[in-house]
Design a protein around this motif. Sequence first.
Motif, PDB file in Angstrom:
ATOM      1  N   SER A  94      64.384  48.449  62.923  1.00  0.00           N
ATOM      2  CA  SER A  94      64.030  48.454  61.496  1.00  0.00           C
ATOM      3  C   SER A  94      62.532  48.533  61.269  1.00  0.00           C
ATOM      4  N   ASP A  95      61.754  48.068  62.229  1.00  0.00           N
ATOM      5  CA  ASP A  95      60.302  48.135  62.044  1.00  0.00           C
ATOM      6  C   ASP A  95      59.806  49.575  61.965  1.00  0.00           C
ATOM      7  N   ASP A  96      60.622  50.501  62.477  1.00  0.00           N
ATOM      8  CA  ASP A  96      60.254  51.912  62.353  1.00  0.00           C
ATOM      9  C   ASP A  96      60.505  52.413  60.947  1.00  0.00           C
ATOM     10  N   GLN A  97      61.427  51.748  60.252  1.00  0.00           N
ATOM     11  CA  GLN A  97      61.890  52.298  59.000  1.00  0.00           C
ATOM     12  C   GLN A  97      61.134  51.737  57.795  1.00  0.00           C
ATOM     13  N   LEU A  98      60.713  50.494  57.907  1.00  0.00           N
ATOM     14  CA  LEU A  98      60.071  49.852  56.759  1.00  0.00           C
ATOM     15  C   LEU A  98      58.567  49.922  56.924  1.00  0.00           C
ATOM     16  N   PHE A  99      57.900  50.535  55.983  1.00  0.00           N
ATOM     17  CA  PHE A  99      56.452  50.645  56.160  1.00  0.00           C
ATOM     18  C   PHE A  99      55.673  50.259  54.911  1.00  0.00           C
ATOM     19  N   SER A 100      56.364  50.160  53.781  1.00  0.00           N
ATOM     20  CA  SER A 100      55.640  49.769  52.572  1.00  0.00           C
ATOM     21  C   SER A 100      55.418  48.266  52.571  1.00  0.00           C
ATOM     22  N   PHE A 137      64.814  40.145  46.538  1.00  0.00           N
ATOM     23  CA  PHE A 137      63.948  40.600  47.619  1.00  0.00           C
ATOM     24  C   PHE A 137      62.870  41.571  47.170  1.00  0.00           C
ATOM     25  N   GLU A 138      62.909  41.982  45.900  1.00  0.00           N
ATOM     26  CA  GLU A 138      62.042  43.068  45.455  1.00  0.00           C
ATOM     27  C   GLU A 138      60.582  42.906  45.841  1.00  0.00           C
ATOM     28  N   GLU A 139      60.047  41.712  45.634  1.00  0.00           N
ATOM     29  CA  GLU A 139      58.618  41.529  45.883  1.00  0.00           C
ATOM     30  C   GLU A 139      58.326  40.953  47.262  1.00  0.00           C
ATOM     31  N   ARG A 140      59.367  40.799  48.089  1.00  0.00           N
ATOM     32  CA  ARG A 140      59.128  40.248  49.418  1.00  0.00           C
ATOM     33  C   ARG A 140      58.333  41.242  50.255  1.00  0.00           C
ATOM     34  N   ILE A 141      57.551  40.696  51.188  1.00  0.00           N
ATOM     35  CA  ILE A 141      56.719  41.528  52.053  1.00  0.00           C
ATOM     36  C   ILE A 141      57.585  41.991  53.230  1.00  0.00           C
ATOM     37  N   THR A 142      57.646  43.300  53.449  1.00  0.00           N
ATOM     38  CA  THR A 142      58.619  43.824  54.420  1.00  0.00           C
ATOM     39  C   THR A 142      58.435  43.249  55.817  1.00  0.00           C
ATOM     40  N   PHE A 143      57.179  43.068  56.225  1.00  0.00           N
ATOM     41  CA  PHE A 143      57.010  42.650  57.624  1.00  0.00           C
ATOM     42  C   PHE A 143      57.097  41.146  57.786  1.00  0.00           C
ATOM     43  N   LYS A 144      57.323  40.453  56.691  1.00  0.00           N
ATOM     44  CA  LYS A 144      57.533  39.017  56.835  1.00  0.00           C
ATOM     45  C   LYS A 144      59.011  38.658  56.708  1.00  0.00           C
ATOM     46  N   LEU A 145      59.868  39.672  56.682  1.00  0.00           N
ATOM     47  CA  LEU A 145      61.307  39.408  56.615  1.00  0.00           C
ATOM     48  C   LEU A 145      61.818  39.052  58.006  1.00  0.00           C
ATOM     49  N   SER A 146      62.962  38.377  58.050  1.00  0.00           N
ATOM     50  CA  SER A 146      63.582  38.107  59.346  1.00  0.00           C
ATOM     51  C   SER A 146      64.235  39.386  59.854  1.00  0.00           C
ATOM     52  N   GLY A 147      64.618  39.390  61.123  1.00  0.00           N
ATOM     53  CA  GLY A 147      65.213  40.585  61.713  1.00  0.00           C
ATOM     54  C   GLY A 147      66.436  41.068  60.940  1.00  0.00           C
ATOM     55  N   GLY A 148      67.314  40.125  60.590  1.00  0.00           N
ATOM     56  CA  GLY A 148      68.526  40.486  59.871  1.00  0.00           C
ATOM     57  C   GLY A 148      68.240  41.001  58.469  1.00  0.00           C
ATOM     58  N   GLU A 149      67.280  40.358  57.811  1.00  0.00           N
ATOM     59  CA  GLU A 149      66.897  40.807  56.468  1.00  0.00           C
ATOM     60  C   GLU A 149      66.308  42.212  56.519  1.00  0.00           C
ATOM     61  N   LYS A 150      65.482  42.457  57.535  1.00  0.00           N
ATOM     62  CA  LYS A 150      64.907  43.796  57.713  1.00  0.00           C
ATOM     63  C   LYS A 150      66.006  44.840  57.839  1.00  0.00           C
ATOM     64  N   ARG A 151      67.053  44.473  58.573  1.00  0.00           N
ATOM     65  CA  ARG A 151      68.170  45.387  58.802  1.00  0.00           C
ATOM     66  C   ARG A 151      68.796  45.793  57.468  1.00  0.00           C
ATOM     67  N   LEU A 152      69.070  44.801  56.627  1.00  0.00           N
ATOM     68  CA  LEU A 152      69.717  45.084  55.344  1.00  0.00           C
ATOM     69  C   LEU A 152      68.788  45.866  54.420  1.00  0.00           C
ATOM     70  N   VAL A 153      67.516  45.516  54.444  1.00  0.00           N
ATOM     71  CA  VAL A 153      66.570  46.248  53.598  1.00  0.00           C
ATOM     72  C   VAL A 153      66.454  47.694  54.085  1.00  0.00           C
ATOM     73  N   ALA A 154      66.443  47.873  55.395  1.00  0.00           N
ATOM     74  CA  ALA A 154      66.390  49.232  55.941  1.00  0.00           C
ATOM     75  C   ALA A 154      67.603  50.025  55.461  1.00  0.00           C
ATOM     76  N   LEU A 155      68.765  49.376  55.442  1.00  0.00           N
ATOM     77  CA  LEU A 155      69.965  50.038  54.932  1.00  0.00           C
ATOM     78  C   LEU A 155      69.776  50.403  53.457  1.00  0.00           C
ATOM     79  N   ALA A 156      69.149  49.504  52.714  1.00  0.00           N
ATOM     80  CA  ALA A 156      68.897  49.770  51.294  1.00  0.00           C
ATOM     81  C   ALA A 156      68.013  51.005  51.122  1.00  0.00           C
ATOM     82  N   THR A 157      67.020  51.163  51.983  1.00  0.00           N
ATOM     83  CA  THR A 157      66.120  52.318  51.846  1.00  0.00           C
ATOM     84  C   THR A 157      66.874  53.627  52.060  1.00  0.00           C
ATOM     85  N   ILE A 158      67.969  53.560  52.842  1.00  0.00           N
ATOM     86  CA  ILE A 158      68.781  54.757  53.074  1.00  0.00           C
ATOM     87  C   ILE A 158      69.720  54.981  51.895  1.00  0.00           C
TER      88      ILE A 158
END
Lengths: 244, 258
Positions: A94-100, A137-158
């Motif tokens: 997910s770290d590849d996918q979330l960059f904002s 989660f809207e204003e959460r900082i992407t790189f401060k999310l947990s691994g699982g949260e990153k996964r779901l957010v990455a899915l959201a971006t798709i």
Amino acid sequence: MAHNDTILIQISGVSYRYPGSAQPVLDDLSLTFREQDRLGLIAPNGSGKTTLFHLIMGLIKPDQGTIEVFGKKVEKPRDFIPVRRKIGLLFQDSDDQLFSPTVMEDVAFGPMNQGKTREEAIEISRKTLAFLGLENFEERITFKLSGGEKRLVALATILSMEPSILLLDEPTTGLDARTKSRLIDILNHLNLARIVISHELEFIQSVTDHIYTMENGRINLDEELHIHQHHHVHRHGKQPHKHV
Amino acid sequence: MIEEPFASGNSIIHRIDPRFRVAVAILVSMEAALLKDFRAMAFALAGSLALVFLARLDLFHVLKRLFSLVRFLVFVWLLIPLTYEGQAVYLFGPLAWSREGFLLCAQISLKSLAILLFFMALVSTMGLSTLGKSLKALFVPGKLVHLLLMTYRYIFVIGQEYDRLETAIKIRGFSPTTTLHSYKTYAYLVAMLFVKASIRAERVHQAMILRGFRGRFYSLDTFTPSYRNWIFFIAMMGLFIGTLFLERGSVWPITIRF
Ligand SMILES: Nc1ncnc2c1ncn2[C@@H]1O[C@H](COP(=O)(O)OP(=O)(O)OP(=O)(O)O)[C@@H](O)[C@H]1O
Ligand SMILES: [Mg+2]
């Protein structure tokens, strides 16, 4: 399984070798993927699953063979533009996918690129996040999310790009049992054709109809794992959910 | 790793439009840097202290940040009077500390303290992404802003990768010594970090392309106007002009001497 006959992805005799390595990763691989298909892929590490996804998306070019998406042969970079609008790839990492910096910006990135207005992009991002149960989660900082949260957010971006096919590369890595069953619910609510890579049989059974393996750079179509298909009991889940 | 201890807060300062804060911080800091009159410097410093107070910053973090400046200033105080020509005020063998040197040190100290405090109160009270947006709104080129944001984003990832690599060598019994083996290990570590960073950069770019990226970034933000911003702006202009008055003895003409 009865399915519609429209072929979405047709891969014919594709071979691919990474520059500098001796063995081809994919060797004369063929695959027909139809509308409504929900396909699982279980294969050992290093058997070329991720590589196959990257070929479909045009991130790498096959040495041999052809790929047709929506009945059109894709070769040149330009051919892939419509492909990428219709197919959503969830990266293995997910770290590849979330960059904002913030979740909202990341989820809205795709829709904005598709030419939506700011308001439309925010609207669709909100809906997508709500659908995934990520309302706050809207204003959460992407790189401060947990691994699982990153996964779901990455899915959201798709999902915010409203694809018609999902390619999910090990979507459950780093998810706990609860989040995993939430993901199963989510995927079963999405009436989208999909190819899902996973090492977890139970998960892959719950979200796909056919399970294939890969061997020697090919997809083993003959040996479709004949696991008894069962409809997941929690199809509509206990948790409240909204629909996009 | 990078901390943002002041970014979240609910003070008067935090509620001012970030663009106003960035613009004002740049303006008053530039002014402070050019000052020559001690009264003007003291005034600017007092202003910056007042802002830090208004922003209700955590004193511990404020002192921590000031400390790194003070460490630098100690060297300034030790060395500059020694090398600066002028009337000697203190002799130690062949060494002479000059009066003009001390005055210069005092100037440097006051100015740098004021500037640091201005930035602490006005700029570090926003997250970096907000800073990025403000810069963009203030006509800093979009590419530059995104370079800043991406650097910030992936410094964390690279930092984590470094931690992972370091753990990997530690759990296998590595402890740094001054042997060739140690140097080699660190060289590998750094090399791996670069390789991983570049692979990461490539994959991030791929992910962006898959989501339709064609070299253009869009901003989602709109800033809401408020009368508070203008009150803040007018107050800060008061500080600016007051400082200028002390420096010049008059406000006009506003040509700043170099
Ligand atoms: N960028 C690359 N350069 C060279 N070789 C690569 C590269 N990426 C992958 N490979 C090799 O290609 C093979 C297939 O890799 P791929 O990532 O497709 O496997 P995978 O099936 O996704 O494995 P996993 O289950 O571990 O994710 C591996 O042997 C790997 O070493
Ligand atoms: Mg893989």
